[in-house]
Scaffold this active site. Structure first.
Site, PDB file in Angstrom:
ATOM      1  N   HIS A 164     -33.015  16.227   6.064  1.00  0.00           N
ATOM      2  CA  HIS A 164     -33.013  17.658   5.735  1.00  0.00           C
ATOM      3  C   HIS A 164     -32.299  18.377   6.880  1.00  0.00           C
ATOM      4  O   HIS A 164     -32.351  17.918   8.027  1.00  0.00           O
ATOM      5  CB  HIS A 164     -34.478  18.109   5.640  1.00  0.00           C
ATOM      6  CG  HIS A 164     -34.677  19.516   5.172  1.00  0.00           C
ATOM      7  ND1 HIS A 164     -34.571  20.593   6.014  1.00  0.00           N
ATOM      8  CD2 HIS A 164     -35.013  20.024   3.955  1.00  0.00           C
ATOM      9  CE1 HIS A 164     -34.825  21.706   5.337  1.00  0.00           C
ATOM     10  NE2 HIS A 164     -35.101  21.380   4.083  1.00  0.00           N
ATOM     11  N   ASP A 206     -39.921  13.167  10.666  1.00  0.00           N
ATOM     12  CA  ASP A 206     -40.059  14.358   9.841  1.00  0.00           C
ATOM     13  C   ASP A 206     -40.916  13.944   8.652  1.00  0.00           C
ATOM     14  O   ASP A 206     -40.443  13.253   7.747  1.00  0.00           O
ATOM     15  CB  ASP A 206     -38.666  14.834   9.417  1.00  0.00           C
ATOM     16  CG  ASP A 206     -38.727  15.967   8.402  1.00  0.00           C
ATOM     17  OD1 ASP A 206     -39.826  16.266   7.902  1.00  0.00           O
ATOM     18  OD2 ASP A 206     -37.664  16.540   8.118  1.00  0.00           O
TER      19      ASP A 206
HETATM   20  N1  7TS Z   1     -37.927  18.295   6.312  1.00  0.00           N
HETATM   21  C1  7TS Z   1     -37.963  17.867   5.046  1.00  0.00           C
HETATM   22  C2  7TS Z   1     -37.835  16.414   4.727  1.00  0.00           C
HETATM   23  C3  7TS Z   1     -38.142  18.804   4.012  1.00  0.00           C
HETATM   24  O1  7TS Z   1     -38.203  18.380   2.766  1.00  0.00           O
HETATM   25  C4  7TS Z   1     -38.271  20.173   4.331  1.00  0.00           C
HETATM   26  C5  7TS Z   1     -38.381  21.225   3.264  1.00  0.00           C
HETATM   27  C6  7TS Z   1     -38.245  20.547   5.683  1.00  0.00           C
HETATM   28  C7  7TS Z   1     -38.063  19.578   6.642  1.00  0.00           C
HETATM   29  C8  7TS Z   1     -38.457  21.955   6.111  1.00  0.00           C
HETATM   30  O2  7TS Z   1     -39.772  22.345   5.875  1.00  0.00           O
HETATM   31  P1  7TS Z   1     -40.260  23.829   6.175  1.00  0.00           P
HETATM   32  O3  7TS Z   1     -41.657  23.871   5.669  1.00  0.00           O
HETATM   33  O4  7TS Z   1     -40.141  24.052   7.621  1.00  0.00           O
HETATM   34  O5  7TS Z   1     -39.327  24.724   5.382  1.00  0.00           O
HETATM   35  N2  7TS Z   1     -37.801  20.850   2.038  1.00  0.00           N
HETATM   36  C9  7TS Z   1     -37.528  21.654   0.999  1.00  0.00           C
HETATM   37  C10 7TS Z   1     -37.045  21.161  -0.216  1.00  0.00           C
HETATM   38  O6  7TS Z   1     -36.816  19.993  -0.465  1.00  0.00           O
HETATM   39  N3  7TS Z   1     -36.863  22.194  -1.054  1.00  0.00           N
HETATM   40  O7  7TS Z   1     -37.227  23.321  -0.419  1.00  0.00           O
HETATM   41  C11 7TS Z   1     -37.640  23.003   0.853  1.00  0.00           C
END
Ligand code: 7TS
Length: 420
Positions: free
Chosen positions: A137, A214
């Site tokens: 991501h 992650d």
């Molecule tokens: N890492 C991964 C693998 C993720 O899927 C996401 C969010 C993040 C980090 C970031 O998370 P946050 O809570 O800090 O935003 N993924 C997604 C998705 O797949 N669609 O919207 C957000």
């Protein structure tokens, strides 16, 4: 109603999941969208909250709220006990050795940035290398690129095969005397691949290199034991595991956290301040500047109670059944390509349809109340690897049913009818 009263019914006498009973815990699932029952298949972006967690938030706001760690009065002590109690629940949930290894953050992105600032800026320098994977991501790419730019360090990337599985031979070849950190995702949000992180950590440790996982897409769906994995850092968000937004966790081994610099300065992260010198608080407080999202932290604790009372293994099994069922159904669909066919896969089904843009797929599905995400899923390098700009993605969770998969498939037939 508390979590245990619901759960008595949610698990059938033979130990199986009673998904209809579980659905009754989630008020939002009763919604109608465009006159049709909501079919919520966007759980990888954010999941829904059960009544037990909502009730806990209401109880906190109506009978327990005050600022924490600073009052001797009843409310402050009550709020502090609940907030710190939730930290202990997180510790137990991920099997961390000590509660001080559990740091509250705003979410996965914030946790990853904290490692970049606190660990990366202190211990990674010019000519050093950081290993990430092709499946990351953006939240686990961009902070490292920022660090590389600042320090003159370099990113090395583990490639994946056409199924979306990391090439472990290539991974092993990336290590050299300059490698300082491995930062990889436990589960891919765009493809659903479950990476063999335990083996990958063992490899990194043979080279004396720490590993940051992650866990945003893993922790909601499977049992995670940070001591068994032996990861050095683990990051996740509450809102993808039926909890509130605005709160997440960074787990770190105490010895590493103690060596790290704080990221933000302010209240709660200090022991003493004069104009000459500030002495920092002990971990985890060293990394928790300012008034935290107290309600959200307490909500996360209740969320953990909820998930644990259902059983992470049962949740994982239920989702596995859903992804197997959905994958079989999708294989029958003409001109539909499943993107991400790893042998070890979580409940994520990314796909493209010949001649139809994913946004149009999502829009037509929405007409029938079916919520999927379309786009690059904040994982543009994954899209580049597969030579596509975007996918449509259905992502499952504990409350989804086989008939919702049928509704998704019916929606795809409708898309095909419209686009010919
Ligand atoms: N890492 C991964 C693998 C993720 O899927 C996401 C969010 C993040 C980090 C970031 O998370 P946050 O809570 O800090 O935003 N993924 C997604 C998705 O797949 N669609 O919207 C957000």
């Amino acid at each position: 109603m508390n979590a245990s009263s619901s759960v008595l019914h949610a698990i059938k006498p033979d130990g199986a999941f009673d998904v209809e009973r579980i659905r009754a815990d989630f008020p939002i699932l009763k919604l109608k969208v465009n006159g049709k029952p909501l079919v919520y298949l966007d759980n990888a972006a954010s999941s829904q909250m059960p009544q037990q967690v909502i009730d806990r938030l209401v109880r906190y706001q109506t009978a327990e709220h005050a600022n924490i760690h600073r009052g001797v009065h009843y409310l402050s002590e009550t709020a502090t006990a609940a907030y710190e109690g939730a930290r202990v629940k997180v510790q137990r949930f991920i099997n961390a050795k000590e509660a001080r290894e559990v740091i509250y953050t705003r979410g996965t992105t914030d946790s990853l940035n904290l490692v970049m600032h606190g660990y990366g800026r202190a211990f990674i320098g010019a000519g050093d290398e950081i290993i990430v994977s092709q499946l990351e991501h953006h939240s686990n790419i961009v902070p490292w690129q920022m660090l590389c730019e600042e320090k003159g360090a370099k990113l090395r990337v583990i490639p994946c095969n056409d199924a979306g599985e990391l090439l472990l031979d290539e991974y092993r070849k990336l290590f050299n005397s300059h490698t300082r950190l491995v930062a990889v995702t436990h589960v891919s949000n765009a493809l659903g691949t479950i990476n063999p992180v335990k083996d990958m950590i063992a490899t990194a440790h043979e080279h004396g290199v720490p590993v940051l996982l992650d866990g945003a897409q893993a922790i909601p769906h499977m049992k995670v034991d940070v001591q068994d994995l032996d990861c050095d850092f683990y990051a996740f968000s509450a809102h993808k595991m039926c909890g509130p937004t605005g709160i997440g966790i960074l787990y770190g081994k105490a010895a590493l956290l103690e060596k790290m610099k704080p990221f933000e300065g302010g209240g709660d992260m200090i022991l003493s301040v004069t104009f000459e010198k500030t002495t920092y608080n002990v971990i985890p407080h060293k990394f928790e500047a300012g008034t935290p999202p107290i309600a959200a932290g307490i909500g996360l604790g209740e969320t953990i109670d909820y998930l644990e009372s259902l059983g992470m293994d049962r949740i994982a099994e239920h989702e596995h059944n859903l992804i197997v069922y959905a994958t079989e159904a999708f294989k029958e669909l003409k001109d539909v390509r499943i993107v991400g066919t790893a042998r070890e896969k979580a409940g994520v089904l990314s796909f493209t349809m010949k001649g139809v843009h994913p946004h149009d797929v999502g829009t037509i599905l929405n007409e029938d109340g079916v919520a999927v995400r379309t786009g690059h899923h904040c994982a543009q390098p994954v899209m580049q690897r597969f030579g596509i700009p975007a996918t449509a993605r259905a992502s499952f969770y504990l409350y989804n049913t086989m008939s919702e998969v049928d509704a998704l498939v019916a929606g795809i037939h409708k898309v095909r009818k419209i686009f010919g």
